[in-house]
Design a protein around this motif. Structure first.
Motif, PDB file in Angstrom:
ATOM      1  N   ASP A   1       0.832  -1.210   0.000  1.00 32.08           N
ATOM      2  CA  ASP A   1       0.000   0.000   0.000  1.00 32.08           C
ATOM      3  C   ASP A   1       0.864   1.257   0.000  1.00 32.08           C
ATOM      4  N   ALA A   2       1.883   1.268   0.846  1.00 28.17           N
ATOM      5  CA  ALA A   2       2.780   2.423   0.912  1.00 28.17           C
ATOM      6  C   ALA A   2       3.529   2.605  -0.406  1.00 28.17           C
ATOM      7  N   GLN A   3       3.935   1.492  -1.015  1.00 26.53           N
ATOM      8  CA  GLN A   3       4.651   1.572  -2.289  1.00 26.53           C
ATOM      9  C   GLN A   3       3.733   2.093  -3.387  1.00 26.53           C
TER      10      GLN A   3
ATOM     11  N   GLU B   1       1.166   4.020  -3.007  1.00 16.87           N
ATOM     12  CA  GLU B   1       0.948   5.440  -2.726  1.00 16.87           C
ATOM     13  C   GLU B   1       2.130   6.279  -3.217  1.00 16.87           C
ATOM     14  N   ARG B   2       3.326   5.750  -3.058  1.00 20.50           N
ATOM     15  CA  ARG B   2       4.517   6.470  -3.533  1.00 20.50           C
ATOM     16  C   ARG B   2       4.581   6.484  -5.059  1.00 20.50           C
TER      17      ARG B   2
ATOM     18  N   GLN C   1       1.978   6.327  -7.312  1.00 21.33           N
ATOM     19  CA  GLN C   1       0.888   7.003  -8.023  1.00 21.33           C
ATOM     20  C   GLN C   1       1.260   8.387  -8.540  1.00 21.33           C
TER      21      GLN C   1
END
Length: 172
Positions: A125-127, A129-130, A132
């Motif tokens: 999820d964090a990846q 988000e980075r 996008q």
């Protein structure tokens, strides 16, 4: 806590030591070109031992007794310290900074999380988000580029969108 400045090789070795006390020879079997981690990030045996020494010097790993060697000298396994555990746990959940690091660092993190039985979803999820805003920026660059610049921008955009799709595929 600020993360120590470690090479990818040192992070990999620390991640493997986090699984339980281990000696260099055993770790080097995991990081051979055909090993479960080495297939992603190959670490030659001398570099495994060098990484273990540096991790011990930094207080991230410490000696954990001795084991008899199989036909050789006694082995000196290392175990992770509380500081090492905090560092590796933080590193494993931190997204990579560049798309080019997905093939190496991110895949190693996913492999280590899988080996530990830890859900990769927070990292994925964090990846995503980075990635996008990177994908959006590359799409704009591609749309504005002409000639060979368009080819290069298209290549970068397609790689970024493939990386973003991988985050969704890996969540399944």
């Amino acid at each position: 806590m600020e993360s120590p400045a470690l090479s990818l090789t040192e992070w990999v070795v620390l991640g493997l030591v986090a699984e339980g006390p281990a000696h260099g020879f055993a770790l080097s079997r995991l990081t051979t070109a055909t090993g479960p981690i080495g297939a992603i990030w190959h670490v030659p045996r001398p570099l495994v031992y060098r990484a273990l020494a540096r991790l011990a010097d930094l207080g991230l790993a410490e000696p954990s007794g001795r084991e008899p060697g199989q036909g050789g000298p006694q082995r000196n396994p290392l175990a992770i310290t509380p500081a090492g555990r905090a560092a590796v746990d933080g590193w494993l959940m931190r997204p990579v900074g560049h798309i080019r690091e997905i093939r190496t660092e991110l895949l190693v993190k996913l492999a280590l999380l899988d080996r530990a039985g830890v859900s990769p979803h927070p990292l994925l999820d964090a990846q995503a988000e980075r990635l996008q805003p990177i994908v959006a920026n590359l799409r704009d660059r591609r749309d504005q580029a002409r000639g060979f610049d368009h080819t290069v921008a298209s290549w970068r955009y397609e790689n970024a969108t493939a990386a973003l799709r991988l985050m969704e595929i890996a969540r399944r």
